[in-house]
Write a protein that holds these residues in place. Sequence first.
Motif: not given
Ligand code: SAH
Length: 248
Positions: A113-115, A43-45, A93-96, A65-68, A16-19, A109-111
């Motif tokens: 929201t810049w997306i 988005l940003g999974s 991929g890019d979720a934007a 969908i995730d950019l990494s 989990i990439h969040n607190p 979209c968890l953590g």
């Molecule tokens: N929601 C997940 C990850 C949160 S961390 C969780 O709670 O565990 C933020 C994530 O956004 C990272 O995995 C990063 O790779 C992804 N990310 C950053 N920019 C993005 C974009 N433009 N499109 C899709 N994913 C993106």
Amino acid sequence: MDIPRIFTISESAHRIHNPFTAEKLATLGAALRMETGTRILDLGSGSGEMLCTWARDHGICGTGIDLSPLFTQQARQRAEELGVAGRVTFVHGDAAGHVAAQKVGVAACLGATWIGGGVAGTIALLERSLLPGGIVLVGEPYWLRLPSTEDVARSCLAGSIADFRALPALLASFADLGFDVVEMVLADQDSWDRYEAAKWLTMRRWLDANPDDGFAGEVRAKLASEPARHAAFTREYLGWGVFALIAR
Ligand code: SAH
């Protein structure tokens, strides 16, 4: 397409990439009272823990969908491990601007929201994928204590004080966007530690295994400064939560 390397090094062992802890993610999954077969867009999974565990525990299906590439690979592996690879799909991929081809019951979209260019833009983006009456899930920081100076905000890794609101104001902002807040699960200091402190051991192990990597200096500096920075700033000033919203 990839995210900055510091994240794929320091968070390579995070599920989990969040607190949020696994328990908090499970609490949220139960709180939403989802029916079996509910479709979720994430988005940003990240490493896919939300979709994979909720597919296992609640029979949901969905797409992340995730950019990494690394996190996406880890998400697919986790789906195999939990026996839910037939229910969840992870796309690199890019979720934007991403809108689901088939509308979903929960758009999340968890953590990240810049997306959508911020909270409001991300909610508007998620809403385009949502079935009528569906739930928008947003994970976002808020100020637990308002920083006294912009320096304090920057030490919390915020761009400025104005980047975040206090919790009541954040909740009110969802109402201003035309949503009822129907649930929330909040992080706490212990779950912040699970997110932040877990990076320290991962960085230390990476340094031990890659002493000659060109990036080692940066990782070493981060490992040296992060514990005290986290204790003085993030841990004291920043809250984080996931908010469930339904349009009025
Ligand atoms: N929601 C997940 C990850 C949160 S961390 C969780 O709670 O565990 C933020 C994530 O956004 C990272 O995995 C990063 O790779 C992804 N990310 C950053 N920019 C993005 C974009 N433009 N499109 C899709 N994913 C993106």
